[in-house]
Design a protein around this motif. Structure first.
Motif, PDB file in Angstrom:
ATOM      1  N   ILE A 206      21.219  -9.104  -4.958  1.00 30.89           N
ATOM      2  CA  ILE A 206      20.203 -10.716  -5.923  1.00 30.89           C
ATOM      3  C   ILE A 206      21.117 -11.412  -5.737  1.00 30.89           C
ATOM      4  O   ILE A 206      21.349 -12.554  -5.995  1.00 30.89           O
ATOM      5  CB  ILE A 206      20.176  -9.791  -7.270  1.00 30.89           C
ATOM      6  CG1 ILE A 206      19.107  -8.415  -6.817  1.00 30.89           C
ATOM      7  CG2 ILE A 206      19.073 -11.019  -8.252  1.00 30.89           C
ATOM      8  CD1 ILE A 206      18.566  -8.023  -7.314  1.00 30.89           C
ATOM      9  N   VAL A 207      22.651 -11.083  -5.948  1.00 33.33           N
ATOM     10  CA  VAL A 207      23.566 -12.339  -6.588  1.00 33.33           C
ATOM     11  C   VAL A 207      24.145 -12.590  -5.589  1.00 33.33           C
ATOM     12  O   VAL A 207      24.505 -13.660  -4.988  1.00 33.33           O
ATOM     13  CB  VAL A 207      25.007 -11.979  -7.373  1.00 33.33           C
ATOM     14  CG1 VAL A 207      25.658 -12.593  -8.348  1.00 33.33           C
ATOM     15  CG2 VAL A 207      24.282 -11.564  -8.716  1.00 33.33           C
ATOM     16  N   LEU A 208      24.646 -11.708  -4.364  1.00 37.83           N
ATOM     17  CA  LEU A 208      26.167 -12.088  -3.341  1.00 37.83           C
ATOM     18  C   LEU A 208      24.960 -12.482  -2.124  1.00 37.83           C
ATOM     19  O   LEU A 208      25.602 -13.707  -2.045  1.00 37.83           O
ATOM     20  CB  LEU A 208      27.147 -10.873  -3.725  1.00 37.83           C
ATOM     21  CG  LEU A 208      27.826 -10.878  -3.947  1.00 37.83           C
ATOM     22  CD1 LEU A 208      29.380  -9.948  -3.666  1.00 37.83           C
ATOM     23  CD2 LEU A 208      29.125 -12.141  -4.169  1.00 37.83           C
ATOM     24  N   SER A 209      24.116 -12.390  -1.731  1.00 39.69           N
ATOM     25  CA  SER A 209      23.334 -12.658  -1.113  1.00 39.69           C
ATOM     26  C   SER A 209      22.722 -13.887  -1.044  1.00 39.69           C
ATOM     27  O   SER A 209      23.323 -15.232  -0.477  1.00 39.69           O
ATOM     28  CB  SER A 209      21.956 -12.088  -0.336  1.00 39.69           C
ATOM     29  OG  SER A 209      22.528 -10.719  -0.095  1.00 39.69           O
ATOM     30  N   PRO A 210      22.595 -14.620  -2.386  1.00 40.38           N
ATOM     31  CA  PRO A 210      21.838 -16.076  -2.199  1.00 40.38           C
ATOM     32  C   PRO A 210      23.236 -16.855  -2.063  1.00 40.38           C
ATOM     33  O   PRO A 210      23.373 -18.193  -1.803  1.00 40.38           O
ATOM     34  CB  PRO A 210      21.067 -16.105  -3.580  1.00 40.38           C
ATOM     35  CG  PRO A 210      20.948 -14.654  -3.243  1.00 40.38           C
ATOM     36  CD  PRO A 210      21.434 -14.171  -3.510  1.00 40.38           C
ATOM     37  N   TYR A 252      26.487 -19.475 -11.347  1.00 35.98           N
ATOM     38  CA  TYR A 252      27.197 -17.946 -10.807  1.00 35.98           C
ATOM     39  C   TYR A 252      28.289 -17.451 -11.176  1.00 35.98           C
ATOM     40  O   TYR A 252      28.579 -16.130 -10.857  1.00 35.98           O
ATOM     41  CB  TYR A 252      27.024 -17.904  -8.752  1.00 35.98           C
ATOM     42  CG  TYR A 252      26.114 -17.868  -8.656  1.00 35.98           C
ATOM     43  CD1 TYR A 252      25.950 -16.520  -7.498  1.00 35.98           C
ATOM     44  CD2 TYR A 252      24.926 -18.925  -7.876  1.00 35.98           C
ATOM     45  CE1 TYR A 252      24.134 -16.285  -7.383  1.00 35.98           C
ATOM     46  CE2 TYR A 252      23.549 -18.712  -7.251  1.00 35.98           C
ATOM     47  CZ  TYR A 252      23.981 -17.043  -6.422  1.00 35.98           C
ATOM     48  OH  TYR A 252      22.283 -16.720  -6.346  1.00 35.98           O
ATOM     49  N   GLY A 253      29.382 -18.029 -11.733  1.00 37.94           N
ATOM     50  CA  GLY A 253      30.484 -17.815 -11.965  1.00 37.94           C
ATOM     51  C   GLY A 253      30.719 -17.195 -13.285  1.00 37.94           C
ATOM     52  O   GLY A 253      31.184 -15.579 -12.881  1.00 37.94           O
ATOM     53  N   ASN A 254      29.218 -16.829 -13.999  1.00 37.49           N
ATOM     54  CA  ASN A 254      29.740 -16.507 -15.556  1.00 37.49           C
ATOM     55  C   ASN A 254      28.819 -14.856 -14.384  1.00 37.49           C
ATOM     56  O   ASN A 254      28.943 -13.854 -15.116  1.00 37.49           O
ATOM     57  CB  ASN A 254      28.320 -16.493 -16.567  1.00 37.49           C
ATOM     58  CG  ASN A 254      29.339 -17.610 -17.292  1.00 37.49           C
ATOM     59  OD1 ASN A 254      30.451 -17.401 -18.162  1.00 37.49           O
ATOM     60  ND2 ASN A 254      29.243 -18.792 -17.121  1.00 37.49           N
ATOM     61  N   ILE A 255      27.892 -14.684 -13.653  1.00 37.34           N
ATOM     62  CA  ILE A 255      26.710 -13.635 -13.223  1.00 37.34           C
ATOM     63  C   ILE A 255      28.179 -12.469 -12.609  1.00 37.34           C
ATOM     64  O   ILE A 255      27.774 -11.619 -13.229  1.00 37.34           O
ATOM     65  CB  ILE A 255      25.923 -13.842 -12.357  1.00 37.34           C
ATOM     66  CG1 ILE A 255      24.726 -15.038 -13.386  1.00 37.34           C
ATOM     67  CG2 ILE A 255      25.620 -13.215 -12.060  1.00 37.34           C
ATOM     68  CD1 ILE A 255      24.339 -14.341 -14.279  1.00 37.34           C
ATOM     69  N   ILE A 256      28.569 -13.182 -11.697  1.00 30.79           N
ATOM     70  CA  ILE A 256      29.556 -12.738 -10.815  1.00 30.79           C
ATOM     71  C   ILE A 256      30.924 -11.794 -11.542  1.00 30.79           C
ATOM     72  O   ILE A 256      31.136 -10.532 -11.248  1.00 30.79           O
ATOM     73  CB  ILE A 256      30.258 -13.138  -9.603  1.00 30.79           C
ATOM     74  CG1 ILE A 256      29.543 -13.803  -8.695  1.00 30.79           C
ATOM     75  CG2 ILE A 256      31.448 -12.767  -9.213  1.00 30.79           C
ATOM     76  CD1 ILE A 256      29.505 -15.001  -7.615  1.00 30.79           C
ATOM     77  N   TYR A 257      31.384 -12.443 -12.262  1.00 34.01           N
ATOM     78  CA  TYR A 257      32.173 -12.080 -13.680  1.00 34.01           C
ATOM     79  C   TYR A 257      31.764 -11.126 -14.547  1.00 34.01           C
ATOM     80  O   TYR A 257      32.099  -9.873 -14.761  1.00 34.01           O
ATOM     81  CB  TYR A 257      32.849 -13.223 -14.807  1.00 34.01           C
ATOM     82  CG  TYR A 257      34.305 -12.983 -15.301  1.00 34.01           C
ATOM     83  CD1 TYR A 257      35.673 -12.693 -14.514  1.00 34.01           C
ATOM     84  CD2 TYR A 257      33.877 -12.174 -16.368  1.00 34.01           C
ATOM     85  CE1 TYR A 257      36.051 -12.958 -15.586  1.00 34.01           C
ATOM     86  CE2 TYR A 257      35.275 -11.468 -17.322  1.00 34.01           C
ATOM     87  CZ  TYR A 257      36.406 -11.892 -16.189  1.00 34.01           C
ATOM     88  OH  TYR A 257      37.522 -11.204 -17.654  1.00 34.01           O
ATOM     89  N   THR A 275      28.330 -13.764 -21.988  1.00 35.93           N
ATOM     90  CA  THR A 275      26.730 -14.421 -21.774  1.00 35.93           C
ATOM     91  C   THR A 275      26.221 -15.132 -22.775  1.00 35.93           C
ATOM     92  O   THR A 275      25.212 -16.048 -22.354  1.00 35.93           O
ATOM     93  CB  THR A 275      26.093 -12.783 -23.027  1.00 35.93           C
ATOM     94  OG1 THR A 275      26.936 -11.917 -21.699  1.00 35.93           O
ATOM     95  CG2 THR A 275      24.633 -12.372 -22.279  1.00 35.93           C
ATOM     96  N   LEU A 276      27.043 -15.558 -24.187  1.00 32.43           N
ATOM     97  CA  LEU A 276      26.007 -16.536 -24.590  1.00 32.43           C
ATOM     98  C   LEU A 276      26.278 -17.797 -23.623  1.00 32.43           C
ATOM     99  O   LEU A 276      25.431 -18.891 -24.078  1.00 32.43           O
ATOM    100  CB  LEU A 276      27.066 -16.501 -26.011  1.00 32.43           C
ATOM    101  CG  LEU A 276      26.608 -17.650 -27.122  1.00 32.43           C
ATOM    102  CD1 LEU A 276      25.063 -17.833 -27.432  1.00 32.43           C
ATOM    103  CD2 LEU A 276      27.459 -17.089 -28.522  1.00 32.43           C
ATOM    104  N   PHE A 277      27.572 -18.020 -23.484  1.00 31.75           N
ATOM    105  CA  PHE A 277      27.505 -19.028 -22.644  1.00 31.75           C
ATOM    106  C   PHE A 277      26.464 -19.974 -21.157  1.00 31.75           C
ATOM    107  O   PHE A 277      25.485 -20.784 -21.287  1.00 31.75           O
ATOM    108  CB  PHE A 277      28.292 -18.925 -21.238  1.00 31.75           C
ATOM    109  CG  PHE A 277      29.010 -20.769 -20.510  1.00 31.75           C
ATOM    110  CD1 PHE A 277      29.995 -21.559 -21.475  1.00 31.75           C
ATOM    111  CD2 PHE A 277      28.696 -20.538 -19.857  1.00 31.75           C
ATOM    112  CE1 PHE A 277      30.707 -22.315 -20.599  1.00 31.75           C
ATOM    113  CE2 PHE A 277      28.972 -21.321 -18.613  1.00 31.75           C
ATOM    114  CZ  PHE A 277      30.061 -22.544 -19.194  1.00 31.75           C
ATOM    115  N   TYR A 278      26.713 -18.363 -20.345  1.00 30.88           N
ATOM    116  CA  TYR A 278      24.871 -18.758 -19.364  1.00 30.88           C
ATOM    117  C   TYR A 278      23.568 -18.300 -20.043  1.00 30.88           C
ATOM    118  O   TYR A 278      22.647 -18.407 -19.474  1.00 30.88           O
ATOM    119  CB  TYR A 278      25.180 -17.555 -18.402  1.00 30.88           C
ATOM    120  CG  TYR A 278      24.560 -16.236 -18.561  1.00 30.88           C
ATOM    121  CD1 TYR A 278      23.644 -15.542 -18.955  1.00 30.88           C
ATOM    122  CD2 TYR A 278      26.239 -15.350 -18.405  1.00 30.88           C
ATOM    123  CE1 TYR A 278      23.818 -13.981 -18.879  1.00 30.88           C
ATOM    124  CE2 TYR A 278      25.470 -13.965 -18.477  1.00 30.88           C
ATOM    125  CZ  TYR A 278      24.234 -13.161 -19.030  1.00 30.88           C
ATOM    126  OH  TYR A 278      24.479 -12.310 -18.246  1.00 30.88           O
TER     127      TYR A 278
END
Length: 294
Positions: A206-210, A252-257, A275-278
């Motif tokens: 869901i995250v890396l492929s896109p 993506y920076g936040n999601i991946i981290y 989490t608050l950031f994104y």
């Protein structure tokens, strides 16, 4: 009472930032202002994109869906956070927690895929400008968006029940300001290696492929832009693509981290602020990024 092993019998307690009581009032004011600005900014983009005939283009069609996603992200959790910050009551019902988890998983998946769709839109616009409107016709655009939303719903239906039904041995305190999957998994009183592995596999899909698709698309876009002879043409292409790349980097920076690491490799406070950031900062900045650069 003593034999209750599941959280389904009562409420959850969202600890949030209660271990920093001196910050709660400041956070309440800052988050409330950001929340209101987010509502105004994203609602404005949706209304303008729908009401202005000149903006009835594939790019603004996708941008409308992105703004709707950002609104949904903030509405799904920020009102509850503001309520908890403003008083001593930190509880959330089991149903409310389940809804938060379902929405968060679904909307996150949709946004990952939608950003990939927007990258493809920019690729076609720059690489095949003469065929752009033929390729990105309304039916095709609607199909792409429908697939993204369908995958989001499927992701929520797959992961939400599994996460919510983990035994927690009477633990009701969620060390977060919302019911997020990694935190709920850490609350379990059983070995969660299998579900953490499943989460990692889903995150790759869901995250890396896109993200890989986005990077490949922009490698072709960059090569095409560098061959544009007109400096004004290159500037326009960099502007429209730069907006999308900035949004991609923020999201993506936040999601991946957050999701592509072992669950206990960073502090809880760090996870809360990320989490608050994104959840509030990224939806707040997206309208500014697109309107200022376009």
């Amino acid at each position: 009472m003593g034999g209750t092993n599941e959280s389904t019998k009562g409420n959850f307690i969202l600890l949030g930032f209660s271990d920093h009581p001196h910050l709660e009032r400041i956070l309440f004011v800052v988050i409330l202002i950001a929340y209101l600005l987010t509502l105004v900014g994203n609602t404005t983009i949706i209304l303008v994109s729908r009401l202005d005939p000149h903006l009835h283009t594939p790019m603004y069609f996708f941008l409308t869906h992105l703004s709707f996603l950002d609104l949904s992200f903030t509405i799904s959790s920020i009102p509850q956070l503001l309520y908890n910050l403003n008083g001593r009551d930190k509880t959330i019902s089991y149903t409310g927690c389940a809804i938060q988890l379902f929405l968060f998983l679904g909307l996150g998946c949709v946004e990952c895929l939608l950003l990939a769709v927007m990258a493809y839109d920019r690729f076609v616009a720059v690489y095949k400008p003469l065929h752009y409107l033929v390729i990105m016709n309304p039916h095709f655009c609607m199909g792409l968006v429908s697939v993204a939303w369908g995958c989001g719903v499927a992701n929520s239906l797959a992961m939400s029940p599994v996460t919510l039904h983990l035994p927690r041995c009477g633990h009701h305190s969620v060390d977060h300001f919302l019911c997020e999957m990694p935190v709920l998994i850490r609350m379990a009183c059983v070995n969660t290696a299998a579900i953490e592995g499943a989460v990692f596999v889903l995150a790759v899909g869901i995250v890396l492929s896109p993200l890989v698709f986005i990077l490949v698309s922009y490698s072709y876009i960059l090569r095409a832009v560098l061959h544009i002879q007109s400096s004004s043409g290159r500037h326009k292409a960099f502007n429209t693509c730069g907006s999308h790349l900035t949004v991609v980097s923020l999201f993506y920076g936040n999601i991946i981290y957050m999701y592509m690491r072992p669950g206990n490799s960073s502090s809880q406070d760090q996870g809360k602020f990320l989490t608050l950031f994104y959840n509030i900062v990224t939806p707040l900045l997206n309208p500014l990024i697109y309107t200022l650069r376009n």
